[in-house]
Enzyme design. Sequence first.
Site, PDB file in Angstrom:
ATOM      1  N   GLY A  47       0.786  -1.074   0.180  1.00 46.57           N
ATOM      2  CA  GLY A  47      -0.084  -0.097   0.088  1.00 46.57           C
ATOM      3  C   GLY A  47       0.661   1.142  -0.061  1.00 46.57           C
ATOM      4  N   GLN A  52       3.295  10.020   1.890  1.00 42.67           N
ATOM      5  CA  GLN A  52       4.355   9.122   1.540  1.00 42.67           C
ATOM      6  C   GLN A  52       5.318   9.708   0.398  1.00 42.67           C
ATOM      7  OE1 GLN A  52       2.737   4.991   2.100  1.00 42.67           O
ATOM      8  NE2 GLN A  52       4.704   5.069   3.262  1.00 42.67           N
ATOM      9  N   CYS A  94       7.192  -0.436   7.094  1.00 41.84           N
ATOM     10  CA  CYS A  94       6.562   0.655   6.419  1.00 41.84           C
ATOM     11  C   CYS A  94       7.721   1.312   5.369  1.00 41.84           C
ATOM     12  CB  CYS A  94       6.158   1.682   7.193  1.00 41.84           C
ATOM     13  SG  CYS A  94       5.617   3.206   6.738  1.00 41.84           S
ATOM     14  N   LEU A  95       7.336   1.736   4.088  1.00 40.58           N
ATOM     15  CA  LEU A  95       8.353   1.987   2.959  1.00 40.58           C
ATOM     16  C   LEU A  95       8.930   3.577   3.589  1.00 40.58           C
ATOM     17  CD1 LEU A  95       6.454   1.506  -0.298  1.00 40.58           C
ATOM     18  CD2 LEU A  95       8.499   0.302   0.873  1.00 40.58           C
ATOM     19  N   HIS A 136      -3.369   0.956   8.586  1.00 39.53           N
ATOM     20  CA  HIS A 136      -2.162   1.576   8.215  1.00 39.53           C
ATOM     21  C   HIS A 136      -1.991   2.725   7.236  1.00 39.53           C
ATOM     22  CE1 HIS A 136       2.552   0.711   7.990  1.00 39.53           C
ATOM     23  NE2 HIS A 136       2.345   1.775   6.985  1.00 39.53           N
ATOM     24  N   GLU A 137      -2.674   2.755   5.979  1.00 37.53           N
ATOM     25  CA  GLU A 137      -2.513   3.670   5.189  1.00 37.53           C
ATOM     26  C   GLU A 137      -3.617   4.989   5.566  1.00 37.53           C
ATOM     27  OE1 GLU A 137      -0.412   3.474   2.862  1.00 37.53           O
ATOM     28  OE2 GLU A 137      -0.093   1.392   3.280  1.00 37.53           O
ATOM     29  N   HIS A 140      -1.502   6.999   7.833  1.00 35.46           N
ATOM     30  CA  HIS A 140      -0.621   7.870   7.179  1.00 35.46           C
ATOM     31  C   HIS A 140      -1.364   9.033   6.785  1.00 35.46           C
ATOM     32  CE1 HIS A 140       3.134   5.888   6.613  1.00 35.46           C
ATOM     33  NE2 HIS A 140       2.635   4.937   5.950  1.00 35.46           N
TER      34      HIS A 140
HETATM   35 ZN    ZN Z   1       3.524   3.034   5.811  1.00 40.16          ZN
END
Ligand code: ZN
Length: 149
Positions: A47, A52, A94-95, A136-137, A140
Amino acid sequence: MSLLPIITFPHPFLRKKAEPIAEEQIGSWRPLVSDMIETMRRHDGVGLAAPQVEQSLRLAIISKEVVSDSKDWVLINPKIIKHSWRRASLEESCLSVPGIRKEVKRYVKIRVKARDKDGLAFNFEAKDFLARVIQHEIDHLDGILIVDK
Ligand code: ZN
């Protein structure tokens, strides 16, 4: 399509609460959506949320592998309108927080309302891993990272 740079913790932009997208503006973000999908895929992410890639927009994409669909899902202005009382823990990565794995408690089941990339309103129930990725998204979009959990 082009790859977008992913910003990482402790970049202050990741802490900003993202702005909702006006309905009539949704179409104009289509190129960004394509670039985000490409970027997510290149990094093997499941995702990706607009903050991000340094865009203050309530927009997230969820990989088709997670939704078991033929296309990646685009969630615009997503909102959890109902959730289970039960939560479960699982390690997440997480990226935007490279090199960290963190056990995070999430609702097991959620109902989400959102608009799709064409601006159509839809709502759906998600459970288990899909529910986790969506939470999670959405975190963000609210400036919350796994290191806060
Ligand atoms: Zn993340």
